[in-house]
Scaffold this active site. Sequence first.
Site, PDB file in Angstrom:
ATOM      1  N   ASN A 161      36.836  42.455  47.339  1.00 25.33           N
ATOM      2  CA  ASN A 161      37.213  43.352  46.972  1.00 25.33           C
ATOM      3  C   ASN A 161      36.498  44.486  45.936  1.00 25.33           C
ATOM      4  O   ASN A 161      37.003  45.583  45.233  1.00 25.33           O
ATOM      5  CB  ASN A 161      38.783  43.342  45.524  1.00 25.33           C
ATOM      6  CG  ASN A 161      39.920  42.133  46.574  1.00 25.33           C
ATOM      7  OD1 ASN A 161      40.078  42.289  47.653  1.00 25.33           O
ATOM      8  ND2 ASN A 161      40.667  40.961  45.219  1.00 25.33           N
ATOM      9  N   ARG A 162      35.383  44.343  46.445  1.00 27.34           N
ATOM     10  CA  ARG A 162      34.413  45.825  45.707  1.00 27.34           C
ATOM     11  C   ARG A 162      35.138  45.476  44.525  1.00 27.34           C
ATOM     12  O   ARG A 162      34.358  46.608  43.935  1.00 27.34           O
ATOM     13  CB  ARG A 162      35.000  46.590  46.708  1.00 27.34           C
ATOM     14  CG  ARG A 162      34.777  46.497  48.516  1.00 27.34           C
ATOM     15  CD  ARG A 162      33.021  46.294  48.327  1.00 27.34           C
ATOM     16  NE  ARG A 162      33.047  46.843  49.664  1.00 27.34           N
ATOM     17  CZ  ARG A 162      32.168  45.940  50.845  1.00 27.34           C
ATOM     18  NH1 ARG A 162      32.705  44.555  50.483  1.00 27.34           N
ATOM     19  NH2 ARG A 162      32.132  45.952  51.834  1.00 27.34           N
ATOM     20  N   PHE A 163      35.241  44.730  43.721  1.00 28.74           N
ATOM     21  CA  PHE A 163      34.999  45.114  42.281  1.00 28.74           C
ATOM     22  C   PHE A 163      34.161  44.069  41.573  1.00 28.74           C
ATOM     23  O   PHE A 163      34.492  42.774  41.248  1.00 28.74           O
ATOM     24  CB  PHE A 163      36.714  43.930  42.208  1.00 28.74           C
ATOM     25  CG  PHE A 163      37.304  45.588  41.348  1.00 28.74           C
ATOM     26  CD1 PHE A 163      37.250  46.434  40.955  1.00 28.74           C
ATOM     27  CD2 PHE A 163      38.117  44.394  39.947  1.00 28.74           C
ATOM     28  CE1 PHE A 163      38.748  47.329  40.618  1.00 28.74           C
ATOM     29  CE2 PHE A 163      38.939  45.014  38.911  1.00 28.74           C
ATOM     30  CZ  PHE A 163      39.015  46.680  39.442  1.00 28.74           C
TER      31      PHE A 163
END
Length: 223
Positions: free
Chosen positions: A190-192
Amino acid sequence: MSDPVDRLPQTRKSYESPTFDHPEVSPLALFRQWYDEAAGHVREPNAMTVSTLDEWGPSSRIVLLKGIDETGFMFFTDYDSAKGRQLRADPRVAVNFPWQDMERQVRIRGLAEEVAPEESDAYFAVRPRGSQIAASVSKQSQPVSGREQMQTEYDAAVAEFADTDVPRPGHWGGFRVRVFEIEFWQGQKNRFHDRWVFRRADGSHEPADLSQASAWSCVRLYP
Ligand SMILES: Cc1cc2nc3c(=O)[nH]c(=O)nc-3n(C[C@H](O)[C@H](O)[C@H](O)COP(=O)(O)O)c2cc1C
């Protein structure tokens, strides 16, 4: 069928690496560990982008890392090239290792200084002869009329040094990037992503010994 360029907005790769928790080691130890891991997965893991400054702004290009120790990251180039002149005028420098195959990057900020002439001699001596000759004749970053001109100069140098070692040209040598900030980035779902940046523990922007964990404070950043 659209071209890859037309599909850019839909081009997306998911990153799913194991979580990367607070590093408990020095920046040098962590870089060495990541480099070892990259060496098995990344083509030319020693290729790094070096960004320099002049009056018009930053510019960047790839060079090859040729050594690392507690004092910094070493590469070799032409001191009279664009980057060489820029670093001699303004040593502020940024370096990036784009290890996408590992879903990783390492980002460095620091100051570049010329290595001792003996270090440049030592590395020049182990380069292949053809590279030594090319370094001797190349006026890196200067305009040249054509490939023919380059070849003529190369052939002349081959003849000139036929019976001798190729001496290191004075305009060719190493820089060492001394580091005041180094970030380790690991892609996550999640691009986290996980980001851990080592900055000087005393808040200064002076380069420090990369092997001394106590010289650094390590902070997690939002992705
Ligand atoms: C994979 C790769 C490795 C390179 N390694 C070096 C290097 O170690 N030293 C160097 O001077 N140029 C190297 N180059 C060429 C530089 O990217 C650049 O074109 C050249 O140094 C001139 O840059 P400048 O005009 O900004 O000084 C490399 C290029 C690539 C693509």
